[in-house]
Enzyme design. Structure first.
Site, short mmCIF file in Angstrom:
data_model
loop_
_atom_site.label_atom_id
_atom_site.label_comp_id
_atom_site.label_asym_id
_atom_site.label_seq_id
_atom_site.Cartn_x
_atom_site.Cartn_y
_atom_site.Cartn_z
N TYR A 1 -9.26 5.54 7.28
CA TYR A 1 -9.44 5.85 8.70
C TYR A 1 -10.49 6.96 8.77
O TYR A 1 -10.27 8.03 8.20
CB TYR A 1 -8.13 6.36 9.32
N LYS B 1 0.90 -0.06 15.06
CA LYS B 1 2.29 -0.18 15.49
C LYS B 1 2.58 -1.40 16.37
O LYS B 1 3.75 -1.70 16.64
CB LYS B 1 2.72 1.09 16.26
N PRO C 1 -4.41 0.45 18.60
CA PRO C 1 -4.15 -0.05 17.25
C PRO C 1 -4.21 1.02 16.15
O PRO C 1 -3.88 0.74 15.00
CB PRO C 1 -5.26 -1.09 17.04
N HIS D 1 0.84 -1.20 0.00
CA HIS D 1 0.00 0.00 0.00
C HIS D 1 0.87 1.25 0.00
O HIS D 1 1.68 1.45 0.91
CB HIS D 1 -0.92 0.00 1.22
N TYR E 1 4.07 6.57 10.04
CA TYR E 1 3.22 5.45 9.66
C TYR E 1 4.02 4.35 8.96
O TYR E 1 3.84 3.17 9.24
CB TYR E 1 2.07 5.94 8.75
C1 PHB Z 1 -6.15 -4.26 10.63
O1 PHB Z 1 -6.13 -4.52 9.43
O2 PHB Z 1 -6.55 -5.07 11.47
C2 PHB Z 1 -5.66 -2.92 11.07
C3 PHB Z 1 -5.11 -2.06 10.13
C4 PHB Z 1 -4.65 -0.82 10.53
C5 PHB Z 1 -4.76 -0.43 11.84
C6 PHB Z 1 -5.29 -1.29 12.78
C7 PHB Z 1 -5.75 -2.54 12.39
O3 PHB Z 1 -4.33 0.81 12.21
#
Ligand code: PHB
Ligand code: APR
Length: 390
Positions: free
Chosen positions: A201, A297, A293, A72, A385
């Protein structure tokens, strides 16, 4: 039994450490209280930094990842209806992230360990570290009713947040720092194509939401929920309705819903234990720190700990240099705190807190406007990130 390094916990931290040490000629054993199937049943995040991927390659367990993982180059933030693309590749001068589930990382590590004949002891009861404040540490456990003992030079505590290692350190020797957030994430995994090629997000008045994925045909979604909520109260339909509410309209329309393969609620926490070393006991991964989450990280921090710790053991055993082991805690914590800061910042910006007043709401809007208008601000987000250098 006698080994050089006894490792407690067969999550990603313990398995990766064992594999890297084995490849450097250092013998280890991994003792885990659960079964292998139980460990693989835990669904966790799925975004890997390039440093994590490089380390998995060094550990010779990245061939499936190299075949199957998704690369990505960016992600979206949808803030109260406004959408902003974060072009990771452009902002960081070529870096991206790799989307590959932690479950798959663990499975690959397990297979790699087994292929090299590594000793993994699952379903060990009452695992205990002993004598790590002296010269002769050892680990005891019970297996099929029989008491067992492993003598070792060092113990690696890779046993997660609820493990026994950190809990075995005398109270006065450890400092802990913690924030518990007043909400959780309700996650749902489904065998449907993701709503978008990249992660989204979303900050919404009703709460945060995240669109993620495991592959081109399997998606993972989350919605912020109350701490007192129960999974049983969330039918699949209720989940999809709530998610649609929080997504930008085009995404809500494109969303392909399906039955949940897995659905669970996780609380959000920031936590750090200092130091990460106590005599001959070294903590790594979730045993030493937890991040919410939001910044993806958790696994990546576990990997960076293992990078520092494996290098330190290798320098000690193969070059007679104990300096890296002596500095392990200090080195690892510097990077841990940067990831704590970033995860806390992302969490703060994107979630709805009941206690937020008009002042905080305006600060968050200003933060988002600054991200939109300033490449420097987006660059800071992007470089955190994709992962800060080791
Ligand atoms: C996930 O795919 O479970 C996931 C992806 C990004 C995040 C948290 C969880 O920031
Ligand atoms: N004895 C033996 N094993 C134990 C004990 C114990 N007393 N307590 C816990 N364990 C095991 C757990 O069953 C688990 O398999 O230690 C392992 C710890 O694994 P994780 O919790 O996955 O922690 P870690 O390997 O550090 O991986 C960090 O996991 O939680 C995510 O976000 C986190 O992605 C990050 C990653």
């Amino acid at each position: 039994m006698r080994v050089q390094v006894a490792i407690i916990g067969a999550g990603p931290s313990g398995l990766l450490l064992s594999q890297l040490l084995h490849l450097a000629g250092i013998d280890t054993v991994v003792v885990e209280r659960r079964s292998a199937a139980y460990v693989l049943g835990r669904i966790r995040a799925g975004v890997l930094e390039h440093g994590t991927v490089d380390l998995l390659r060094r550990a010779q367990c990245a061939s499936r990842l190299d075949d199957e993982a998704l690369i990505h180059d960016g992600f979206d933030i949808a803030f109260l209806g406004e959408r902003l693309h974060i072009d990771l590749k452009d902002l960081t001068g070529g870096s991206s992230v790799t989307v590959y589930g932690q479950t798959e990382v663990t499975r690959d590590l397990m297979q790699a360990r087994e292929a090299l004949g590594g000793t993994l002891i699952y379903e060990a009861d009452d695992v205990q570290p002993h004598g790590f404040d002296g010269e002769r540490p050892y680990v005891t456990y019970r297996k099929d009713g029989a008491e067992q003992r492993i003598d070792c030079d060092y113990i690696a505590g890779c046993d997660g947040y609820h493990g026994i290692c950190r809990a075995s350190v005398p109270k006065g020797a450890i400092n802990t720092f913690e924030r518990v957030y007043p909400f959780g994430w309700l996650g749902l995994l489904t065998e449907r194509p993701p709503v978008s090629d990249e992660l989204i997000y979303c900050a919404h008045e009703r709460g945060f939401a995240l669109c993620s994925m495991r592959s081109q045909s399997r998606s993972r979604y989350y919605v912020q929920c109350g701490l007192d909520e129960r999974v049983e109260d969330w039918s699949d339909d209720r989940f999809w309705d709530e998610l649609r509410h929080r997504l930008p309209a085009p995404a809500a329309q494109a969303l392909q819903t399906g039955p949940a393969i897995e659905k669970s609620i996780a609380p959000l926490r920031s936590f750090v234990a200092e130091p990460m070393t106590f005599g001959r006991l070294f903590l790594a991964g979730d045993a030493a720190h937890i991040v919410p989450p939001t910044g993806a990280k958790g696994l990546n921090l576990a990997a960076s700990d293992i990078h520092y710790l494996s290098n330190a053991f290798i320098a000690h055993y193969n070059d007679g240099d104990a300096g890296l082991l002596d500095r392990y805690s200090e080195t690892a914590l510097k990077r841990v705190w940067k990831a704590e800061r970033f995860s806390w910042w992302m969490t703060r910006l994107l979630h709805t807190f009941d206690a937020d007043d008009g002042f905080v709401a305006r600060l968050k809007q200003a933060e988002f406007d600054y991200l939109k208008s300033s490449r420097a601000s987006r660059t800071s987000l992007a470089e955190n990130y994709v992962g800060l250098p080791y």
